[in-house]
Design a protein around this motif. Structure first.
Motif, PDB file in Angstrom:
ATOM      1  N   LEU A  96      43.460-129.893  -9.364  1.00  0.00           N
ATOM      2  CA  LEU A  96      44.347-129.370  -8.320  1.00  0.00           C
ATOM      3  C   LEU A  96      45.730-129.024  -8.861  1.00  0.00           C
ATOM      4  N   THR A  97      46.193-129.779  -9.846  1.00  0.00           N
ATOM      5  CA  THR A  97      47.483-129.447 -10.452  1.00  0.00           C
ATOM      6  C   THR A  97      47.391-128.118 -11.194  1.00  0.00           C
ATOM      7  N   ARG A  98      46.266-127.886 -11.880  1.00  0.00           N
ATOM      8  CA  ARG A  98      46.072-126.577 -12.526  1.00  0.00           C
ATOM      9  C   ARG A  98      46.059-125.465 -11.488  1.00  0.00           C
ATOM     10  N   LYS A  99      45.391-125.692 -10.361  1.00  0.00           N
ATOM     11  CA  LYS A  99      45.355-124.689  -9.303  1.00  0.00           C
ATOM     12  C   LYS A  99      46.758-124.370  -8.810  1.00  0.00           C
ATOM     13  N   TYR A 100      47.557-125.409  -8.626  1.00  0.00           N
ATOM     14  CA  TYR A 100      48.935-125.222  -8.177  1.00  0.00           C
ATOM     15  C   TYR A 100      49.741-124.430  -9.203  1.00  0.00           C
ATOM     16  N   TRP A 101      49.536-124.760 -10.479  1.00  0.00           N
ATOM     17  CA  TRP A 101      50.263-124.054 -11.539  1.00  0.00           C
ATOM     18  C   TRP A 101      49.830-122.592 -11.603  1.00  0.00           C
ATOM     19  N   ARG A 102      48.540-122.325 -11.551  1.00  0.00           N
ATOM     20  CA  ARG A 102      48.053-120.944 -11.577  1.00  0.00           C
ATOM     21  C   ARG A 102      48.619-120.132 -10.416  1.00  0.00           C
ATOM     22  N   SER A 103      48.699-120.771  -9.261  1.00  0.00           N
ATOM     23  CA  SER A 103      49.158-120.062  -8.061  1.00  0.00           C
ATOM     24  C   SER A 103      50.657-119.818  -8.058  1.00  0.00           C
ATOM     25  N   ASN A 104      51.400-120.640  -8.803  1.00  0.00           N
ATOM     26  CA  ASN A 104      52.865-120.603  -8.671  1.00  0.00           C
ATOM     27  C   ASN A 104      53.637-120.334  -9.948  1.00  0.00           C
ATOM     28  N   GLY A 111      62.378-122.848  -7.815  1.00  0.00           N
ATOM     29  CA  GLY A 111      62.050-124.258  -7.667  1.00  0.00           C
ATOM     30  C   GLY A 111      60.554-124.511  -7.691  1.00  0.00           C
ATOM     31  N   THR A 112      59.800-123.597  -7.106  1.00  0.00           N
ATOM     32  CA  THR A 112      58.344-123.737  -7.084  1.00  0.00           C
ATOM     33  C   THR A 112      57.762-123.554  -8.477  1.00  0.00           C
ATOM     34  N   ARG A 113      58.264-122.553  -9.218  1.00  0.00           N
ATOM     35  CA  ARG A 113      57.806-122.341 -10.600  1.00  0.00           C
ATOM     36  C   ARG A 113      58.081-123.585 -11.440  1.00  0.00           C
ATOM     37  N   ARG A 114      59.270-124.142 -11.288  1.00  0.00           N
ATOM     38  CA  ARG A 114      59.640-125.318 -12.073  1.00  0.00           C
ATOM     39  C   ARG A 114      58.736-126.508 -11.753  1.00  0.00           C
ATOM     40  N   SER A 115      58.506-126.759 -10.466  1.00  0.00           N
ATOM     41  CA  SER A 115      57.690-127.921 -10.091  1.00  0.00           C
ATOM     42  C   SER A 115      56.258-127.767 -10.569  1.00  0.00           C
ATOM     43  N   ALA A 116      55.740-126.535 -10.551  1.00  0.00           N
ATOM     44  CA  ALA A 116      54.367-126.299 -11.005  1.00  0.00           C
ATOM     45  C   ALA A 116      54.220-126.625 -12.488  1.00  0.00           C
ATOM     46  N   ALA A 117      55.174-126.164 -13.292  1.00  0.00           N
ATOM     47  CA  ALA A 117      55.106-126.404 -14.742  1.00  0.00           C
ATOM     48  C   ALA A 117      55.361-127.867 -15.079  1.00  0.00           C
ATOM     49  N   GLY A 118      56.366-128.457 -14.452  1.00  0.00           N
ATOM     50  CA  GLY A 118      56.709-129.840 -14.758  1.00  0.00           C
ATOM     51  C   GLY A 118      55.613-130.816 -14.372  1.00  0.00           C
ATOM     52  N   THR A 119      54.987-130.581 -13.226  1.00  0.00           N
ATOM     53  CA  THR A 119      53.911-131.471 -12.778  1.00  0.00           C
ATOM     54  C   THR A 119      52.706-131.376 -13.695  1.00  0.00           C
ATOM     55  N   LEU A 120      52.360-130.158 -14.099  1.00  0.00           N
ATOM     56  CA  LEU A 120      51.217-129.999 -15.004  1.00  0.00           C
ATOM     57  C   LEU A 120      51.495-130.653 -16.353  1.00  0.00           C
ATOM     58  N   ALA A 121      52.705-130.533 -16.857  1.00  0.00           N
ATOM     59  CA  ALA A 121      53.063-131.180 -18.125  1.00  0.00           C
ATOM     60  C   ALA A 121      52.853-132.686 -18.035  1.00  0.00           C
ATOM     61  N   SER A 122      53.285-133.294 -16.928  1.00  0.00           N
ATOM     62  CA  SER A 122      53.135-134.745 -16.760  1.00  0.00           C
ATOM     63  C   SER A 122      51.675-135.155 -16.685  1.00  0.00           C
ATOM     64  N   VAL A 123      50.874-134.389 -15.940  1.00  0.00           N
ATOM     65  CA  VAL A 123      49.450-134.708 -15.781  1.00  0.00           C
ATOM     66  C   VAL A 123      48.730-134.633 -17.123  1.00  0.00           C
ATOM     67  N   LEU A 124      49.021-133.606 -17.910  1.00  0.00           N
ATOM     68  CA  LEU A 124      48.368-133.449 -19.215  1.00  0.00           C
ATOM     69  C   LEU A 124      48.784-134.546 -20.182  1.00  0.00           C
ATOM     70  N   CYS A 125      50.049-134.922 -20.142  1.00  0.00           N
ATOM     71  CA  CYS A 125      50.535-135.962 -21.053  1.00  0.00           C
ATOM     72  C   CYS A 125      49.866-137.301 -20.767  1.00  0.00           C
ATOM     73  N   ILE A 126      49.645-137.601 -19.488  1.00  0.00           N
ATOM     74  CA  ILE A 126      48.994-138.855 -19.107  1.00  0.00           C
ATOM     75  C   ILE A 126      47.508-138.822 -19.467  1.00  0.00           C
ATOM     76  N   ALA A 127      46.873-137.659 -19.273  1.00  0.00           N
ATOM     77  CA  ALA A 127      45.420-137.557 -19.452  1.00  0.00           C
ATOM     78  C   ALA A 127      44.987-137.589 -20.912  1.00  0.00           C
ATOM     79  N   LEU A 128      45.854-137.168 -21.820  1.00  0.00           N
ATOM     80  CA  LEU A 128      45.457-136.977 -23.221  1.00  0.00           C
ATOM     81  C   LEU A 128      46.134-137.979 -24.149  1.00  0.00           C
ATOM     82  N   GLU A 129      45.346-138.548 -25.049  1.00  0.00           N
ATOM     83  CA  GLU A 129      45.901-139.435 -26.066  1.00  0.00           C
ATOM     84  C   GLU A 129      46.811-138.664 -27.017  1.00  0.00           C
TER      85      GLU A 129
END
Length: 290
Positions: A96-104, A111-129
């Motif tokens: 869903l975060t990828r969907k949000y980033w693709r859409s925005n 502000g929307t562009r920034r939140s889309a990129a920043g949120t995806l960065a955080s999700v990827l950092c947590i998910a990957l070693e």
């Protein structure tokens, strides 16, 4: 070189592959709470919903989320369950975060562009070693586009990059970045962000074996964390652990063990004796007292 947005898509797929290995298998009689069908691809939402409401097809949830209003904005809708209000986790959060980033990512609203990129960065950092550092830089830059070098949000992305460098076992690079960033934090940011910066710098020096340099910075972090205890008590306990590590590594084991013993008592009381946070401190004690 791969175009940046394509590199981001590759990184998302890598995160999803890692997360699917930890996905909970649904019981045989459970169905998707949206389409009311079972079949392949059914997965837990990872929120607070239980029973039949706790499982869904990712495509069904994507469609429901994006049809509940315009594609732009409304990050809350993408990250939190509309039923229980708790955040999605694991595969669904990444999808869903990828969907949000693709859409925005090309939104006219900055502000929307920034939140889309920043949120995806955080999700990827947590998910990957081992997150891709260039992808993180690209997303961080997108998340802070137009901000000056002394803007607190911009400075925070540099601290995030230092965290990633430490995660990638590149402490020298992390320290080099922090040496430039920490003075800006002291001038332009809150004490909470300063604590994060000091914690990262002391941690980098500790990994590099520069113990005499790490100890006073760790001590400053403890002092600052004590002032911030009403704001975030976790700061104090993390700072104590790092300071004890520095002391133990310098051979001052009695001082370190006294700190760790207090931390064990606290974590056993708050989290329980078998909690991972409690066990980590116990292992530190055992290792350094051998």
């Amino acid at each position: 070189a791969m175009r940046p947005f394509i590199a981001v898509e590759h990184e998302v797929e890598r995160a999803l592959a890692a997360q699917r290995g930890h996905q909970v298998e649904p019981p045989p009689d459970v169905h998707c709470f949206i389409c009311l069908e079972g079949g392949d691809g059914l997965m837990s939402q990872g929120c607070g919903c239980r029973g039949t409401s706790g499982f869904v097809h990712p495509d069904c949830l994507e469609q429901m989320v994006t049809s509940a209003g315009t594609l732009e904005g409304k990050l809350q809708r993408y990250l939190h369950c509309s039923t229980c209000g708790q955040p999605f986790t694991g595969v669904l959060r990444t999808v869903l975060t990828r969907k949000y980033w693709r859409s925005n990512r090309l939104s006219r609203q900055e502000g929307t562009r920034r939140s889309a990129a920043g949120t995806l960065a955080s999700v990827l950092c947590i998910a990957l070693e081992s997150p891709d550092f260039e992808v993180q830089e690209y997303l961080h830059d997108a998340a802070t586009h137009g901000m000056g070098e002394t803007h607190p949000d911009r400075i925070m992305t540099f601290l995030e990059r230092a965290k990633i460098l430490l995660k990638l076992r590149r402490p020298s690079d992390a320290l080099q970045l922090l040496q430039v960033t920490v003075p800006k934090v002291k001038l332009h940011c809150t004490e909470s962000l300063l604590y994060v910066a000091l914690d990262l710098m002391a941690g980098s020096l500790l990994v590099l074996g520069r113990l005499e340099d790490a100890l006073p910075i760790a001590a400053d972090a403890v002092e600052l964390a004590e002032r911030l205890r009403s704001e975030n008590s976790d700061f104090r306990h993390r700072a104590n652990d790092l300071y004890a590590h520095c002391l133990a590594s310098l051979g001052r084991r009695q001082e370190a063990s006294a700190i760790w013993m207090k931390e064990v008592e606290y974590r056993e009381r708050v989290y329980g004796p078998n909690h991972a946070a409690t066990q980590t401190i116990k292992r530190n004690l055992e290792y350094f007292l051998e």
